[in-house]
Design a protein around this motif. Structure first.
Motif, PDB file in Angstrom:
ATOM      1  N   GLY A 252       0.799  -1.218   0.000  1.00  0.00           N
ATOM      2  CA  GLY A 252       0.000   0.000   0.000  1.00  0.00           C
ATOM      3  C   GLY A 252       0.831   1.267   0.000  1.00  0.00           C
ATOM      4  O   GLY A 252       0.277   2.370   0.022  1.00  0.00           O
ATOM      5  N   ALA A 253       2.169   1.144  -0.019  1.00  0.00           N
ATOM      6  CA  ALA A 253       3.033   2.318  -0.069  1.00  0.00           C
ATOM      7  C   ALA A 253       2.843   3.086  -1.374  1.00  0.00           C
ATOM      8  O   ALA A 253       3.037   4.298  -1.433  1.00  0.00           O
ATOM      9  N   LEU A 254       2.475   2.358  -2.424  1.00  0.00           N
ATOM     10  CA  LEU A 254       2.161   2.961  -3.717  1.00  0.00           C
ATOM     11  C   LEU A 254       0.799   2.469  -4.180  1.00  0.00           C
ATOM     12  O   LEU A 254       0.398   1.334  -3.870  1.00  0.00           O
ATOM     13  N   LYS A 255       0.123   3.304  -4.958  1.00  0.00           N
ATOM     14  CA  LYS A 255      -1.193   2.950  -5.474  1.00  0.00           C
ATOM     15  C   LYS A 255      -1.138   2.888  -6.999  1.00  0.00           C
ATOM     16  O   LYS A 255      -0.575   3.792  -7.639  1.00  0.00           O
ATOM     17  N   PRO A 256      -1.715   1.843  -7.609  1.00  0.00           N
ATOM     18  CA  PRO A 256      -1.736   1.781  -9.075  1.00  0.00           C
ATOM     19  C   PRO A 256      -2.738   2.780  -9.645  1.00  0.00           C
ATOM     20  O   PRO A 256      -3.829   2.967  -9.105  1.00  0.00           O
ATOM     21  N   LEU A 257      -2.365   3.410 -10.746  1.00  0.00           N
ATOM     22  CA  LEU A 257      -3.214   4.406 -11.394  1.00  0.00           C
ATOM     23  C   LEU A 257      -3.542   3.969 -12.822  1.00  0.00           C
ATOM     24  O   LEU A 257      -2.790   3.195 -13.434  1.00  0.00           O
ATOM     25  N   LEU A 258      -4.654   4.455 -13.330  1.00  0.00           N
ATOM     26  CA  LEU A 258      -5.035   4.237 -14.728  1.00  0.00           C
ATOM     27  C   LEU A 258      -4.997   2.754 -15.090  1.00  0.00           C
ATOM     28  O   LEU A 258      -4.461   2.349 -16.126  1.00  0.00           O
ATOM     29  N   THR A 259      -5.567   1.931 -14.220  1.00  0.00           N
ATOM     30  CA  THR A 259      -5.474   0.473 -14.383  1.00  0.00           C
ATOM     31  C   THR A 259      -6.228  -0.038 -15.609  1.00  0.00           C
ATOM     32  O   THR A 259      -5.964  -1.158 -16.054  1.00  0.00           O
ATOM     33  N   ASP A 260      -7.154   0.751 -16.147  1.00  0.00           N
ATOM     34  CA  ASP A 260      -7.862   0.341 -17.371  1.00  0.00           C
ATOM     35  C   ASP A 260      -7.057   0.633 -18.625  1.00  0.00           C
ATOM     36  O   ASP A 260      -7.510   0.318 -19.734  1.00  0.00           O
ATOM     37  N   HIS A 261      -5.884   1.213 -18.456  1.00  0.00           N
ATOM     38  CA  HIS A 261      -5.083   1.617 -19.622  1.00  0.00           C
ATOM     39  C   HIS A 261      -3.687   0.989 -19.607  1.00  0.00           C
ATOM     40  O   HIS A 261      -2.780   1.479 -20.277  1.00  0.00           O
ATOM     41  N   VAL A 262      -3.523  -0.098 -18.846  1.00  0.00           N
ATOM     42  CA  VAL A 262      -2.197  -0.696 -18.669  1.00  0.00           C
ATOM     43  C   VAL A 262      -1.740  -1.421 -19.934  1.00  0.00           C
ATOM     44  O   VAL A 262      -2.495  -2.168 -20.552  1.00  0.00           O
ATOM     45  N   LEU A 263      -0.485  -1.206 -20.298  1.00  0.00           N
ATOM     46  CA  LEU A 263       0.128  -1.818 -21.469  1.00  0.00           C
ATOM     47  C   LEU A 263       1.217  -2.787 -21.013  1.00  0.00           C
ATOM     48  O   LEU A 263       1.877  -2.559 -19.996  1.00  0.00           O
ATOM     49  N   ASP A 264       1.404  -3.864 -21.757  1.00  0.00           N
ATOM     50  CA  ASP A 264       2.485  -4.801 -21.421  1.00  0.00           C
ATOM     51  C   ASP A 264       3.844  -4.120 -21.552  1.00  0.00           C
ATOM     52  O   ASP A 264       4.087  -3.379 -22.519  1.00  0.00           O
ATOM     53  N   GLY A 265       4.718  -4.384 -20.597  1.00  0.00           N
ATOM     54  CA  GLY A 265       6.067  -3.846 -20.648  1.00  0.00           C
ATOM     55  C   GLY A 265       7.025  -4.794 -21.359  1.00  0.00           C
ATOM     56  O   GLY A 265       6.624  -5.834 -21.895  1.00  0.00           O
ATOM     57  N   ALA A 266       8.295  -4.427 -21.367  1.00  0.00           N
ATOM     58  CA  ALA A 266       9.316  -5.259 -22.017  1.00  0.00           C
ATOM     59  C   ALA A 266       9.537  -6.539 -21.216  1.00  0.00           C
ATOM     60  O   ALA A 266       9.475  -6.528 -19.987  1.00  0.00           O
ATOM     61  N   PRO A 267       9.777  -7.656 -21.886  1.00  0.00           N
ATOM     62  CA  PRO A 267      10.031  -8.905 -21.164  1.00  0.00           C
ATOM     63  C   PRO A 267      11.384  -8.890 -20.464  1.00  0.00           C
ATOM     64  O   PRO A 267      12.299  -8.162 -20.866  1.00  0.00           O
ATOM     65  N   ILE A 268      11.486  -9.684 -19.415  1.00  0.00           N
ATOM     66  CA  ILE A 268      12.752  -9.910 -18.736  1.00  0.00           C
ATOM     67  C   ILE A 268      13.127 -11.368 -18.948  1.00  0.00           C
ATOM     68  O   ILE A 268      12.300 -12.260 -18.714  1.00  0.00           O
ATOM     69  N   SER A 269      14.347 -11.603 -19.398  1.00  0.00           N
ATOM     70  CA  SER A 269      14.764 -12.957 -19.753  1.00  0.00           C
ATOM     71  C   SER A 269      16.097 -13.290 -19.116  1.00  0.00           C
ATOM     72  O   SER A 269      16.882 -12.407 -18.764  1.00  0.00           O
ATOM     73  N   VAL A 270      16.339 -14.592 -18.973  1.00  0.00           N
ATOM     74  CA  VAL A 270      17.648 -15.065 -18.545  1.00  0.00           C
ATOM     75  C   VAL A 270      18.360 -15.620 -19.770  1.00  0.00           C
ATOM     76  O   VAL A 270      17.763 -16.327 -20.587  1.00  0.00           O
ATOM     77  N   LEU A 271      19.626 -15.266 -19.933  1.00  0.00           N
ATOM     78  CA  LEU A 271      20.424 -15.662 -21.083  1.00  0.00           C
ATOM     79  C   LEU A 271      21.624 -16.473 -20.610  1.00  0.00           C
ATOM     80  O   LEU A 271      22.218 -16.188 -19.567  1.00  0.00           O
ATOM     81  N   TYR A 272      21.974 -17.467 -21.414  1.00  0.00           N
ATOM     82  CA  TYR A 272      23.162 -18.270 -21.127  1.00  0.00           C
ATOM     83  C   TYR A 272      23.673 -18.870 -22.420  1.00  0.00           C
ATOM     84  O   TYR A 272      22.971 -18.883 -23.447  1.00  0.00           O
ATOM     85  N   ALA A 273      24.900 -19.346 -22.410  1.00  0.00           N
ATOM     86  CA  ALA A 273      25.541 -19.859 -23.621  1.00  0.00           C
ATOM     87  C   ALA A 273      24.792 -21.063 -24.167  1.00  0.00           C
ATOM     88  O   ALA A 273      24.275 -21.888 -23.406  1.00  0.00           O
ATOM     89  N   SER A 274      24.732 -21.157 -25.487  1.00  0.00           N
ATOM     90  CA  SER A 274      24.022 -22.262 -26.129  1.00  0.00           C
ATOM     91  C   SER A 274      24.881 -23.521 -26.112  1.00  0.00           C
ATOM     92  O   SER A 274      25.382 -23.982 -27.132  1.00  0.00           O
TER      93      SER A 274
END
Length: 296
Positions: A252-274
């Motif tokens: 509750g320290a922060l409140k979400p705003l404009l929740t009907d207008h939320v857009l997907d953000g950039a993905p977070i991935s883990v990378l390692y050698a093939s």
């Protein structure tokens, strides 16, 4: 004739394109390679190679046999690796590089559990608070966590999180300045500019189409952690990925705003050698990252 050895010799000759090259890779003499192939052909009753003075080519029957032999050798190797993995606990050092905010919010709080599971693994983690490019192979990292769409043929990319892009503010700010009801209302608010979203914030309009709104404010901060702190103390409205603010939203320290207008953000991935033969310590750390982000 040892059929297993003969199969390994046949596959090596087919893949290297000649008896001499196969002999060098297997540590055998050319005559031993030649005799092994001849005996294998006699045993099978078919010709595996067409030979000329300049060229060695696998026959159609030989190619079909090669595909099956490769599968057999791979199954055997996988079976051996599986037993080795079962009989040995992960150990050794893992070098990783992760975004600072991701590490602070998501990874570090879970590390006691990781070391409880894998007491013989040590972690050497670098935390980055910038978008500067990292060449993990050149820089000697085993694992990297990165934001955005990654394209690098040398690396395996496994997605961890595809979290929404959220807009948040502290209750204290909203009590003093009111709450925006539409993205356009942000024009009348103090919006703290971050390095990721800059001064153009992304939303969905009422019909579900992408919408960009230009915002302004009295502060520009190039640190995700600083952006979060600015929101918590009530400096203004901020926008960032959900995982950056998730604990503050839960408390509750922060409140979400404009929740009907939320857009997907950039993905977070883990990378390692093939590399199919990852050290068990690296595999354990990757699996742990997947586990701790699965429900977040």
């Amino acid at each position: 004739m040892n059929k297993f050895v003969a199969i390994k010799v046949f596959v090596q000759v087919a893949e290297s394109g000649g008896f001499t090259a196969a002999a060098g890779r297997l540590g055998m003499s050319v005559s031993a390679i030649t005799k092994t192939i001849a005996r294998l052909e006699d045993s099978l009753g078919t010709q595996l190679f067409n030979r000329t003075t300049r060229r060695l080519r696998v026959t159609d029957y030989g190619e079909e046999f090669r595909e099956r032999c490769v599968a057999i050798l791979k199954d055997l190797e996988d079976a051996e690796n599986s037993l080795q993995h079962q009989n040995a606990a992960p150990r050794g050092r893992v070098r990783a590089v992760v975004p600072l905010s991701f590490g602070r919010v998501t990874l570090v709080p879970e590390l006691p559990y990781f070391f409880e599971l894998y007491p013989e693994v040590s972690l050497d983690i670098s935390f980055l608070d910038s978008d500067r490019p990292i060449d993990m192979i050149r820089d000697g990292f085993d694992v990297a966590v990165k934001t955005g769409n990654i394209s690098d043929s040398r690396l395996v990319t496994r997605r961890l999180i595809h979290s929404p892009l959220v807009t948040v503010a502290a209750p204290s700010y909203l009590r003093s300045h009111g709450e925006p009801r539409s993205p356009e209302d942000l024009e009348h608010h103090n919006c703290i500019i971050g390095s990721a979203t800059k001064d153009e914030w992304s939303f969905l309009d009422k019909d579900g189409h992408p919408l960009t709104v230009r915002v302004s404010g009295n502060s520009k901060l190039n640190s995700g952690d600083a952006l979060r702190e600015a929101a918590i103390v009530g400096l203004g409205i901020v926008q960032g990925t959900w995982w950056l603010f998730r604990k503050d939203l839960e408390s509750g320290a922060l409140k979400p705003l404009l929740t009907d207008h939320v857009l997907d953000g950039a993905p977070i991935s883990v990378l390692y050698a093939s590399n199919r033969h990852l050290p068990k310590s690296v595999r354990a750390f990757i699996d742990f990252l997947v586990m701790i982000t699965k429900t977040k």
